[in-house]
Design a protein around this motif. Structure first.
Motif, PDB file in Angstrom:
ATOM      1  N   ASP A 104       0.818  -1.219   0.000  1.00 34.31           N
ATOM      2  CA  ASP A 104       0.000   0.000   0.000  1.00 34.31           C
ATOM      3  C   ASP A 104       0.847   1.262   0.000  1.00 34.31           C
ATOM      4  N   PHE A 105       2.077   1.215  -0.545  1.00 34.76           N
ATOM      5  CA  PHE A 105       2.950   2.375  -0.372  1.00 34.76           C
ATOM      6  C   PHE A 105       2.437   3.624  -1.092  1.00 34.76           C
ATOM      7  N   PHE A 106       1.723   3.469  -2.198  1.00 36.05           N
ATOM      8  CA  PHE A 106       1.136   4.649  -2.833  1.00 36.05           C
ATOM      9  C   PHE A 106       0.002   5.223  -1.984  1.00 36.05           C
ATOM     10  N   GLU A 107      -0.796   4.357  -1.397  1.00 33.31           N
ATOM     11  CA  GLU A 107      -1.861   4.809  -0.493  1.00 33.31           C
ATOM     12  C   GLU A 107      -1.249   5.549   0.703  1.00 33.31           C
ATOM     13  N   ARG A 108      -0.165   5.017   1.232  1.00 33.64           N
ATOM     14  CA  ARG A 108       0.500   5.644   2.379  1.00 33.64           C
ATOM     15  C   ARG A 108       1.049   7.017   2.009  1.00 33.64           C
ATOM     16  N   ASP A 109       1.697   7.125   0.846  1.00 28.86           N
ATOM     17  CA  ASP A 109       2.227   8.413   0.411  1.00 28.86           C
ATOM     18  C   ASP A 109       1.105   9.424   0.183  1.00 28.86           C
ATOM     19  N   ALA A 110      -0.011   8.948  -0.377  1.00 26.47           N
ATOM     20  CA  ALA A 110      -1.145   9.835  -0.626  1.00 26.47           C
ATOM     21  C   ALA A 110      -1.712  10.380   0.683  1.00 26.47           C
ATOM     22  N   LYS A 111      -1.867   9.507   1.655  1.00 30.10           N
ATOM     23  CA  LYS A 111      -2.377   9.942   2.955  1.00 30.10           C
ATOM     24  C   LYS A 111      -1.406  10.914   3.618  1.00 30.10           C
ATOM     25  N   ASP A 112      -0.105  10.623   3.534  1.00 32.87           N
ATOM     26  CA  ASP A 112       0.889  11.527   4.112  1.00 32.87           C
ATOM     27  C   ASP A 112       0.810  12.908   3.468  1.00 32.87           C
ATOM     28  N   GLY A 113       0.719  12.950   2.140  1.00 32.07           N
ATOM     29  CA  GLY A 113       0.667  14.228   1.447  1.00 32.07           C
ATOM     30  C   GLY A 113      -0.565  15.039   1.810  1.00 32.07           C
ATOM     31  N   VAL A 114      -1.719  14.376   1.812  1.00 25.32           N
ATOM     32  CA  VAL A 114      -2.966  15.058   2.161  1.00 25.32           C
ATOM     33  C   VAL A 114      -2.929  15.539   3.611  1.00 25.32           C
ATOM     34  N   ASP A 115      -2.457  14.683   4.503  1.00 20.66           N
ATOM     35  CA  ASP A 115      -2.425  15.057   5.915  1.00 20.66           C
ATOM     36  C   ASP A 115      -1.383  16.131   6.201  1.00 20.66           C
ATOM     37  N   LEU A 116      -0.303  16.169   5.421  1.00 20.52           N
ATOM     38  CA  LEU A 116       0.652  17.258   5.551  1.00 20.52           C
ATOM     39  C   LEU A 116      -0.005  18.589   5.212  1.00 20.52           C
ATOM     40  N   GLY A 123      -7.156  23.792   3.498  1.00 22.35           N
ATOM     41  CA  GLY A 123      -8.381  23.008   3.491  1.00 22.35           C
ATOM     42  C   GLY A 123      -8.662  22.346   2.156  1.00 22.35           C
ATOM     43  N   LYS A 124      -8.271  23.012   1.072  1.00 24.54           N
ATOM     44  CA  LYS A 124      -8.476  22.476  -0.277  1.00 24.54           C
ATOM     45  C   LYS A 124      -7.299  22.925  -1.124  1.00 24.54           C
ATOM     46  N   ILE A 135       1.041   8.942  -9.622  1.00 25.55           N
ATOM     47  CA  ILE A 135       0.221   7.848  -9.099  1.00 25.55           C
ATOM     48  C   ILE A 135      -0.302   8.224  -7.719  1.00 25.55           C
ATOM     49  N   THR A 136       0.588   8.753  -6.875  1.00 16.18           N
ATOM     50  CA  THR A 136       0.179   9.189  -5.545  1.00 16.18           C
ATOM     51  C   THR A 136      -0.914  10.240  -5.635  1.00 16.18           C
ATOM     52  N   ALA A 137      -0.785  11.169  -6.581  1.00 12.04           N
ATOM     53  CA  ALA A 137      -1.795  12.211  -6.762  1.00 12.04           C
ATOM     54  C   ALA A 137      -3.144  11.612  -7.136  1.00 12.04           C
ATOM     55  N   MET A 138      -3.146  10.645  -8.033  1.00 17.05           N
ATOM     56  CA  MET A 138      -4.413  10.026  -8.437  1.00 17.05           C
ATOM     57  C   MET A 138      -5.069   9.289  -7.278  1.00 17.05           C
ATOM     58  N   VAL A 139      -4.262   8.626  -6.455  1.00 13.93           N
ATOM     59  CA  VAL A 139      -4.807   7.970  -5.272  1.00 13.93           C
ATOM     60  C   VAL A 139      -5.400   9.006  -4.327  1.00 13.93           C
ATOM     61  N   ALA A 140      -4.670  10.083  -4.104  1.00 17.75           N
ATOM     62  CA  ALA A 140      -5.147  11.138  -3.209  1.00 17.75           C
ATOM     63  C   ALA A 140      -6.439  11.763  -3.721  1.00 17.75           C
ATOM     64  N   PRO A 145     -11.992  13.343  -2.835  1.00 17.97           N
ATOM     65  CA  PRO A 145     -12.500  14.219  -3.899  1.00 17.97           C
ATOM     66  C   PRO A 145     -12.902  15.606  -3.420  1.00 17.97           C
ATOM     67  N   ASP A 146     -13.302  15.740  -2.164  1.00 18.56           N
ATOM     68  CA  ASP A 146     -13.743  17.042  -1.664  1.00 18.56           C
ATOM     69  C   ASP A 146     -12.576  17.972  -1.337  1.00 18.56           C
ATOM     70  N   LEU A 147     -11.344  17.426  -1.280  1.00 16.89           N
ATOM     71  CA  LEU A 147     -10.192  18.232  -0.883  1.00 16.89           C
ATOM     72  C   LEU A 147      -9.357  18.719  -2.061  1.00 16.89           C
ATOM     73  N   ILE A 148      -9.511  18.082  -3.212  1.00 17.41           N
ATOM     74  CA  ILE A 148      -8.619  18.357  -4.341  1.00 17.41           C
ATOM     75  C   ILE A 148      -9.311  19.265  -5.351  1.00 17.41           C
ATOM     76  N   SER A 149      -8.711  20.422  -5.607  1.00 16.09           N
ATOM     77  CA  SER A 149      -9.285  21.391  -6.540  1.00 16.09           C
ATOM     78  C   SER A 149      -9.027  20.992  -7.985  1.00 16.09           C
ATOM     79  N   LYS A 150      -7.754  20.777  -8.323  1.00 16.42           N
ATOM     80  CA  LYS A 150      -7.369  20.369  -9.666  1.00 16.42           C
ATOM     81  C   LYS A 150      -6.142  19.466  -9.552  1.00 16.42           C
ATOM     82  N   MET A 151      -5.846  18.759 -10.648  1.00 15.03           N
ATOM     83  CA  MET A 151      -4.717  17.834 -10.630  1.00 15.03           C
ATOM     84  C   MET A 151      -4.013  17.820 -11.977  1.00 15.03           C
ATOM     85  N   VAL A 152      -2.680  17.810 -11.936  1.00 12.25           N
ATOM     86  CA  VAL A 152      -1.848  17.644 -13.127  1.00 12.25           C
ATOM     87  C   VAL A 152      -0.922  16.459 -12.876  1.00 12.25           C
TER      88      VAL A 152
END
Length: 284
Positions: A104-116, A123-124, A135-140, A145-152
Motif C-alpha cells: 500500500d505504499f502509494f496509499e501511504r504516500d497519498a495519505k501523508d501528502g494530504v495530511d501534511l 483546506g483544499k 500515481i500518488t496524486a491520483m490515489v489522493a 475528492p472534496d479536498l482536491i481542486s485540480k490535478m496535473v
C-alpha cells in the motif's frame, strides 16, 4: 519513476538535474522549510508563494522536492499560488525512517501528502504529480475528492503491464548505470543505500503486476472528480503512450496535452513551457 533512468538514454538529464539543483539555491530566500510530524513520521517540506491557490508537488521514485521540482518552486507564480513540495517518508530529508515498499505504499504516500497539507492549514488544494508522484496524486484525488481542486499528472501510470516490467528490469542494477547518472542519487543517499533502495523500488512497483489487470489504482480513477490535466512526453522511454491514453479515457472530464520532444523529465527540460501550461490550467 525517478528522473535518473535508463543510463545513456537519459544522458541529457544531467543538465536538467544541474538546473534543478541550481534553482534550489536561487529560491532559498523566499522559501519556508521545515519538518512536520505527520502519521508518526517527520516529513520535510518547502513552501513558497503567497497566492490563494495552494498546490502540492509530489515527486517521483526516490525523489525529493529539491531534486525533482527546482524550476517549479522557483518560477511558478508566487502571487497566484502557494506551492508546497515535500519529501515522502524515507526519501530525501524525510529520513529516518528508511524507505520501504509495502503493497500500500502509494496509499501511504497519498495519505501523508494530504495530511501534511491539512497540518499546514490548507483546506483544499491542487496536486502536481510526476511519475510515482502522479500515481500518488491520483490515489489522493480518488480518496479525497472534496479536498482536491485540480490535478496535473505526467509520466504516470495506473497499472503495470509486462512491457512495464521489462523496462523496470532493465534499470534494476544501478552498477550498470553511468557514474554521472548515479551521482545525483548517491549524493542524496550514499552509493550503498541508493542501490539497495532502488532495487527495492523495482520490486515494489513490480508487485502490482500480480494484481488483477496489474492495477495500481485503476479502481480509483472513476472516483476522481477534479479537473485533471494529463501531460505526456512523446519521447518518454519509461512510460509508453498507452498509459496517458488510459488515464484520459478513465478519468472523467480529463484532458491530455502531448509534448512532442518531451521525455520523462519534461518539467525540468522544458520548465518554462511546462510552468505556463500548468499555471493556465490551474487558473482556468
Amino acid at each position: 519513476m525517478a528522473l535518473f533512468l535508463l543510463g545513456g538514454r537519459f544522458s541529457k538529464c544531467r543538465a536538467a538535474i544541474k538546473r534543478a539543483m541550481t534553482a534550489s539555491h536561487t529560491y532559498c530566500s523566499s522559501v519556508t522549510s521545515g519538518k512536520q510530524k505527520v502519521n508518526g513520521v517527520d516529513l520535510y517540506y518547502e513552501q513558497t508563494g503567497k497566492g490563494k491557490h495552494p498546490v502540492l508537488l509530489l515527486p517521483g521514485a526516490l525523489g525529493s522536492t529539491r531534486t525533482d521540482f527546482g524550476p517549479q518552486l522557483k518560477s511558478l507564480n508566487k502571487e497566484r499560488f502557494t506551492v508546497v513540495g515535500f519529501d515522502p517518508r524515507g526519501y530525501g530529508r524525510s529520513r529516518p525512517p528508511d524507505r520501504d515498499f509495502p503493497p500500500d505504499f502509494f496509499e501511504r504516500d497519498a495519505k501523508d501528502g494530504v495530511d501534511l497539507m491539512k497540518a499546514l492549514g490548507f483546506g483544499k488544494f491542487s496536486l502536481l504529480g510526476w511519475s510515482d508522484g502522479g500515481i500518488t496524486a491520483m490515489v489522493a484525488a480518488g480518496r479525497n475528492p472534496d479536498l482536491i481542486s485540480k490535478m496535473v499528472v505526467w509520466g504516470s501510470n495506473a497499472f503495470v503491464s509486462q512491457h512495464d516490467l521489462n523496462l523496470y528490469d532493465a534499470v534494476r542494477d544501478v552498477s550498470k548505470w553511468s557514474s554521472r547518472m548515479r551521482q545525483p542519487m548517491e549524493e542524496v543517499y550514499g552509493a550503498e543505500v541508493f542501490a539497495k533502495t532502488w532495487e527495492a523500488w523495482v520490486d515494489g512497483i513490480a508487485q502490482y503486476a500480480h494484481r488483477p489487470e496489474g492495477s495500481i489504482c485503476i479502481e480509483l480513477l472513476p472516483l476522481i472528480t477534479c479537473p485533471t490535466l494529463v501531460i505526456h512526453g512523446e519521447k518518454d522511454p519509461m512510460v509508453p503512450s498507452f498509459h496517458p491514453q488510459y488515464l484520459l479515457k478513465h478519468i472523467k472530464g480529463s484532458r491530455l496535452h502531448l509534448m512532442p520532444e518531451g521525455k520523462h523529465n519534461l518539467h525540468l527540460r522544458f520548465a518554462d513551457e511546462f510552468n505556463k501550461l500548468v499555471e493556465d490550467f490551474l487558473d482556468d
